[in-house]
Design a protein around this motif. Sequence first.
Motif, PDB file in Angstrom:
ATOM      1  N   SER A 136       4.179 -13.583  52.157  1.00  0.00           N
ATOM      2  CA  SER A 136       3.143 -13.937  51.191  1.00  0.00           C
ATOM      3  C   SER A 136       3.745 -13.927  49.790  1.00  0.00           C
ATOM      4  O   SER A 136       4.787 -13.312  49.557  1.00  0.00           O
ATOM      5  CB  SER A 136       1.972 -12.947  51.257  1.00  0.00           C
ATOM      6  OG  SER A 136       2.399 -11.650  50.862  1.00  0.00           O
ATOM      7  N   ASP A 138       2.233 -13.460  45.778  1.00  0.00           N
ATOM      8  CA  ASP A 138       1.131 -13.288  44.839  1.00  0.00           C
ATOM      9  C   ASP A 138       1.668 -12.490  43.659  1.00  0.00           C
ATOM     10  O   ASP A 138       2.857 -12.176  43.598  1.00  0.00           O
ATOM     11  CB  ASP A 138      -0.048 -12.570  45.506  1.00  0.00           C
ATOM     12  CG  ASP A 138      -1.381 -13.028  44.931  1.00  0.00           C
ATOM     13  OD1 ASP A 138      -1.577 -12.876  43.706  1.00  0.00           O
ATOM     14  OD2 ASP A 138      -2.224 -13.530  45.697  1.00  0.00           O
ATOM     15  N   GLU A 150       5.194 -19.557  40.402  1.00  0.00           N
ATOM     16  CA  GLU A 150       6.444 -20.315  40.588  1.00  0.00           C
ATOM     17  C   GLU A 150       7.657 -19.416  40.376  1.00  0.00           C
ATOM     18  O   GLU A 150       8.629 -19.475  41.145  1.00  0.00           O
ATOM     19  CB  GLU A 150       6.490 -21.501  39.617  1.00  0.00           C
ATOM     20  CG  GLU A 150       5.506 -22.621  39.937  1.00  0.00           C
ATOM     21  CD  GLU A 150       4.147 -22.419  39.283  1.00  0.00           C
ATOM     22  OE1 GLU A 150       3.360 -23.381  39.250  1.00  0.00           O
ATOM     23  OE2 GLU A 150       3.869 -21.301  38.786  1.00  0.00           O
ATOM     24  N   GLN A 170       1.018 -17.848  54.656  1.00  0.00           N
ATOM     25  CA  GLN A 170       0.065 -18.680  53.922  1.00  0.00           C
ATOM     26  C   GLN A 170       0.300 -18.477  52.425  1.00  0.00           C
ATOM     27  O   GLN A 170      -0.126 -17.488  51.850  1.00  0.00           O
ATOM     28  CB  GLN A 170      -1.363 -18.305  54.302  1.00  0.00           C
ATOM     29  CG  GLN A 170      -1.672 -18.531  55.772  1.00  0.00           C
ATOM     30  CD  GLN A 170      -3.070 -18.067  56.156  1.00  0.00           C
ATOM     31  OE1 GLN A 170      -3.926 -17.850  55.307  1.00  0.00           O
ATOM     32  NE2 GLN A 170      -3.296 -17.900  57.443  1.00  0.00           N
ATOM     33  N   PRO A 172       0.130 -19.719  48.305  1.00  0.00           N
ATOM     34  CA  PRO A 172      -0.617 -20.575  47.372  1.00  0.00           C
ATOM     35  C   PRO A 172       0.216 -21.796  46.991  1.00  0.00           C
ATOM     36  O   PRO A 172       1.449 -21.743  46.982  1.00  0.00           O
ATOM     37  CB  PRO A 172      -0.863 -19.661  46.167  1.00  0.00           C
ATOM     38  CG  PRO A 172       0.117 -18.549  46.301  1.00  0.00           C
ATOM     39  CD  PRO A 172       0.410 -18.390  47.755  1.00  0.00           C
ATOM     40  N   GLU A 173      -0.435 -22.894  46.694  1.00  0.00           N
ATOM     41  CA  GLU A 173       0.232 -24.174  46.509  1.00  0.00           C
ATOM     42  C   GLU A 173       1.401 -24.133  45.525  1.00  0.00           C
ATOM     43  O   GLU A 173       2.479 -24.665  45.833  1.00  0.00           O
ATOM     44  CB  GLU A 173      -0.790 -25.236  46.076  1.00  0.00           C
ATOM     45  CG  GLU A 173      -0.257 -26.666  46.169  1.00  0.00           C
ATOM     46  CD  GLU A 173       0.138 -27.067  47.583  1.00  0.00           C
ATOM     47  OE1 GLU A 173       1.141 -27.795  47.725  1.00  0.00           O
ATOM     48  OE2 GLU A 173      -0.545 -26.640  48.532  1.00  0.00           O
ATOM     49  N   PRO A 174       1.268 -23.530  44.325  1.00  0.00           N
ATOM     50  CA  PRO A 174       2.417 -23.522  43.400  1.00  0.00           C
ATOM     51  C   PRO A 174       3.641 -22.816  43.986  1.00  0.00           C
ATOM     52  O   PRO A 174       4.776 -23.269  43.800  1.00  0.00           O
ATOM     53  CB  PRO A 174       1.878 -22.755  42.177  1.00  0.00           C
ATOM     54  CG  PRO A 174       0.396 -22.856  42.274  1.00  0.00           C
ATOM     55  CD  PRO A 174       0.088 -22.876  43.732  1.00  0.00           C
ATOM     56  N   LEU A 176       4.188 -22.413  47.281  1.00  0.00           N
ATOM     57  CA  LEU A 176       4.626 -23.194  48.439  1.00  0.00           C
ATOM     58  C   LEU A 176       5.568 -24.316  48.019  1.00  0.00           C
ATOM     59  O   LEU A 176       6.596 -24.547  48.675  1.00  0.00           O
ATOM     60  CB  LEU A 176       3.401 -23.764  49.159  1.00  0.00           C
ATOM     61  CG  LEU A 176       3.679 -24.605  50.409  1.00  0.00           C
ATOM     62  CD1 LEU A 176       4.342 -23.774  51.486  1.00  0.00           C
ATOM     63  CD2 LEU A 176       2.368 -25.221  50.931  1.00  0.00           C
ATOM     64  N   GLU A 177       5.244 -25.003  46.944  1.00  0.00           N
ATOM     65  CA  GLU A 177       6.101 -26.102  46.468  1.00  0.00           C
ATOM     66  C   GLU A 177       7.500 -25.610  46.143  1.00  0.00           C
ATOM     67  O   GLU A 177       8.491 -26.267  46.471  1.00  0.00           O
ATOM     68  CB  GLU A 177       5.464 -26.751  45.240  1.00  0.00           C
ATOM     69  CG  GLU A 177       4.223 -27.574  45.541  1.00  0.00           C
ATOM     70  CD  GLU A 177       3.647 -28.232  44.305  1.00  0.00           C
ATOM     71  OE1 GLU A 177       4.349 -28.239  43.255  1.00  0.00           O
ATOM     72  OE2 GLU A 177       2.510 -28.737  44.368  1.00  0.00           O
ATOM     73  N   SER A 192       6.089 -22.787  59.590  1.00  0.00           N
ATOM     74  CA  SER A 192       4.879 -22.191  59.041  1.00  0.00           C
ATOM     75  C   SER A 192       4.244 -21.254  60.055  1.00  0.00           C
ATOM     76  O   SER A 192       4.277 -21.516  61.265  1.00  0.00           O
ATOM     77  CB  SER A 192       3.882 -23.280  58.661  1.00  0.00           C
ATOM     78  OG  SER A 192       2.621 -22.721  58.369  1.00  0.00           O
TER      79      SER A 192
END
Length: 404
Positions: A136, A138, A150, A170, A172-174, A176-177, A192
């Motif tokens: 994860s 965060d 990021e 899982q 968060p999008e920023p 993950l990129e 994944s």
Amino acid sequence: MNAMGNPQLKIPCVHVAGTNGKGSTSLLISAILACAGYRVGRFTSPHLHSYFERITINGQEIAGYDFNHYLDVIDNCIEKMQITREEHPTEFEVLTAVAYQYFADQKVDIAVMETGLGGRYDSTNVIEPLLSVITSIDYDHTAVLGNTLEEIAYNKAGIIKRRVPVVIGQLPEPALEVVVGYAADMQAPLYSTSLSQVVPGELQTLTGQSVNIVAPTHSLDEVWFSLPGAFQRENLACALTAVSVLEEQGWKVKDQHILDALFSAYIPGRLEMVSRQPLVLVDAAHNPHAARSMSRSLHDLLPDRKRVLVCGMVNDKDAWNTLKYLGKNTCYCVITRPQGERGSNWFRVYEYWEELFPDIPVQATENIVEAVEQGISNLRSNQYMLVTGSFYVLDQARRYFTGD
């Protein structure tokens, strides 16, 4: 490690990073492999009661005399390093070195190594692992890892090695990129945790839960999983995906090995019941993401029960945003001071609580045992007590009930 002959390069490793979940995920990977007959080293941090907890083989803690022996070995290396004016290693670097040398000498089949902080610059990051896992991402340790998702993701993605597969939870999008981009640059195959589905079964309790599993290499119905909470189902999905990647590499795991591991899995201080009468739970939810996950699980498990909260957080934690998730269903709060210098600014948590929840009574009690006793004295019928925040609080609070 160079001075010690690089023992870390002599053992196959799984490398696990993540803001939350890495302890449980590491435990589950280790337990499944141990039940499959492998000799599995595991390095974790922090500890609840003893440094020995951090270094285990098939769940057995390192013996005190072995621990002291390796400290002496490393101390000799440090003395030689200082002759050439090299920097003295930190406490965590010394503990990491102990783990690598111990696992190499014990000839473990595989070691599951959990990062201490971040990943890229973490002292565990001196290996070429079989597999990297990022559970994860965060906000936590922002003073060190960065103030944006990021930046934090860039740091944790540093455990990804060229052409070494990586499992990701899982994100968060920023974040993950960043991780996907870095994995592509490193030509690291990406898996994944969504490849493994862990669905709640009929029974959900404080001492475990039934789950249905559909993973790449295993499908199991109504399995008893001894770790409660929805967040542990996410950690299990991550662990099962990691095990499936290892199976692709030739490690052999049968359904029964998973059944045995999940039945007996145990991790103190993670939604752990330490007393039934009165009902007392302890959980090291020391950042916003962990507090959110824990609170959601408690709402599912004890939806109609109010709680008394005993909480203490160290200076560098985001107490304000962590507390935001702890007010729901709380009827009384006792703020206490974590042990050690990092707990010196403990009273700010009391002030934050007053601002966030002016209608929920709160008191500040510096002594942890007294705080626990005051929490118990404020319990009413059908209520429970939750002790949370720092590991430095859980240490004493847990001993109060378990005598460990």
